[in-house]
Design a protein around this motif. Structure first.
Motif, PDB file in Angstrom:
ATOM      1  N   ASN A  60      49.936  42.488   5.418  1.00  0.00           N
ATOM      2  CA  ASN A  60      48.865  43.188   4.702  1.00  0.00           C
ATOM      3  C   ASN A  60      47.728  42.246   4.352  1.00  0.00           C
ATOM      4  OD1 ASN A  60      50.344  45.555   4.849  1.00  0.00           O
ATOM      5  ND2 ASN A  60      51.102  45.423   2.749  1.00  0.00           N
ATOM      6  N   ILE A  61      48.069  41.051   3.880  1.00  0.00           N
ATOM      7  CA  ILE A  61      47.034  40.065   3.544  1.00  0.00           C
ATOM      8  C   ILE A  61      46.262  39.689   4.796  1.00  0.00           C
ATOM      9  CG2 ILE A  61      46.627  37.696   2.762  1.00  0.00           C
ATOM     10  CD1 ILE A  61      49.076  38.101   0.869  1.00  0.00           C
ATOM     11  N   ALA A  62      46.973  39.415   5.878  1.00  0.00           N
ATOM     12  CA  ALA A  62      46.317  39.050   7.139  1.00  0.00           C
ATOM     13  C   ALA A  62      45.382  40.167   7.598  1.00  0.00           C
ATOM     14  CB  ALA A  62      47.357  38.736   8.209  1.00  0.00           C
ATOM     15  N   ALA A  63      45.869  41.401   7.569  1.00  0.00           N
ATOM     16  CA  ALA A  63      45.048  42.536   8.008  1.00  0.00           C
ATOM     17  C   ALA A  63      43.795  42.678   7.145  1.00  0.00           C
ATOM     18  CB  ALA A  63      45.869  43.821   7.979  1.00  0.00           C
ATOM     19  N   SER A  64      43.937  42.461   5.843  1.00  0.00           N
ATOM     20  CA  SER A  64      42.779  42.588   4.954  1.00  0.00           C
ATOM     21  C   SER A  64      41.741  41.506   5.221  1.00  0.00           C
ATOM     22  CB  SER A  64      43.216  42.552   3.491  1.00  0.00           C
ATOM     23  OG  SER A  64      43.562  41.238   3.099  1.00  0.00           O
ATOM     24  N   GLN A  65      42.159  40.411   5.841  1.00  0.00           N
ATOM     25  CA  GLN A  65      41.249  39.318   6.170  1.00  0.00           C
ATOM     26  C   GLN A  65      40.796  39.371   7.628  1.00  0.00           C
ATOM     27  OE1 GLN A  65      40.186  37.023   3.836  1.00  0.00           O
ATOM     28  NE2 GLN A  65      41.242  38.358   2.412  1.00  0.00           N
ATOM     29  N   GLY A  66      41.227  40.409   8.353  1.00  0.00           N
ATOM     30  CA  GLY A  66      40.848  40.540   9.753  1.00  0.00           C
ATOM     31  C   GLY A  66      41.573  39.555  10.666  1.00  0.00           C
ATOM     32  N   VAL A  67      42.779  39.140  10.267  1.00  0.00           N
ATOM     33  CA  VAL A  67      43.557  38.149  11.016  1.00  0.00           C
ATOM     34  C   VAL A  67      44.692  38.861  11.740  1.00  0.00           C
ATOM     35  CG1 VAL A  67      45.052  36.126  10.779  1.00  0.00           C
ATOM     36  CG2 VAL A  67      42.981  36.309   9.393  1.00  0.00           C
ATOM     37  N   ASP A  68      44.912  38.494  12.976  1.00  0.00           N
ATOM     38  CA  ASP A  68      46.019  39.029  13.764  1.00  0.00           C
ATOM     39  C   ASP A  68      47.281  38.248  13.403  1.00  0.00           C
ATOM     40  OD1 ASP A  68      47.967  39.548  15.729  1.00  0.00           O
ATOM     41  OD2 ASP A  68      46.470  39.790  17.302  1.00  0.00           O
TER      42      ASP A  68
END
Length: 82
Positions: A60-68
């Protein structure tokens, strides 16, 4: 100012040199738990050995930062020789 990849490599080196990576991470998260509810949640998940819950929070954190997440995790594994 260090780049993200430089900071990641420094963090990985600190983890590798700590002798006990799990304790190193627990200490880092514990220090942040009082200031950040996400870290407090992660600490609780770690203490209860909920790896799926931890993965979901990190995804979730990665997705919120636009990280795969999958791409970055695979890169992390290669860096650690796993």
């Amino acid at each position: 100012m260090a780049t993200n990849s430089t900071m990641m490599l420094q963090l990985l080196q600190m983890i590798k040199n700590s002798g006990n990576p799990q304790q190193f991470i627990m200490n880092m998260v514990s220090a942040q738990a009082n200031q950040n509810p996400v870290f407090a949640n992660l600490l609780q998940l770690m203490k209860s050995n909920d790896s799926k819950g931890i993965e979901q929070v990190v995804r979730n954190i990665a997705a919120s930062q636009g990280v795969d997440f999958d791409k970055e995790f695979n890169s992390f594994r290669r860096t650690m020789g796993l």
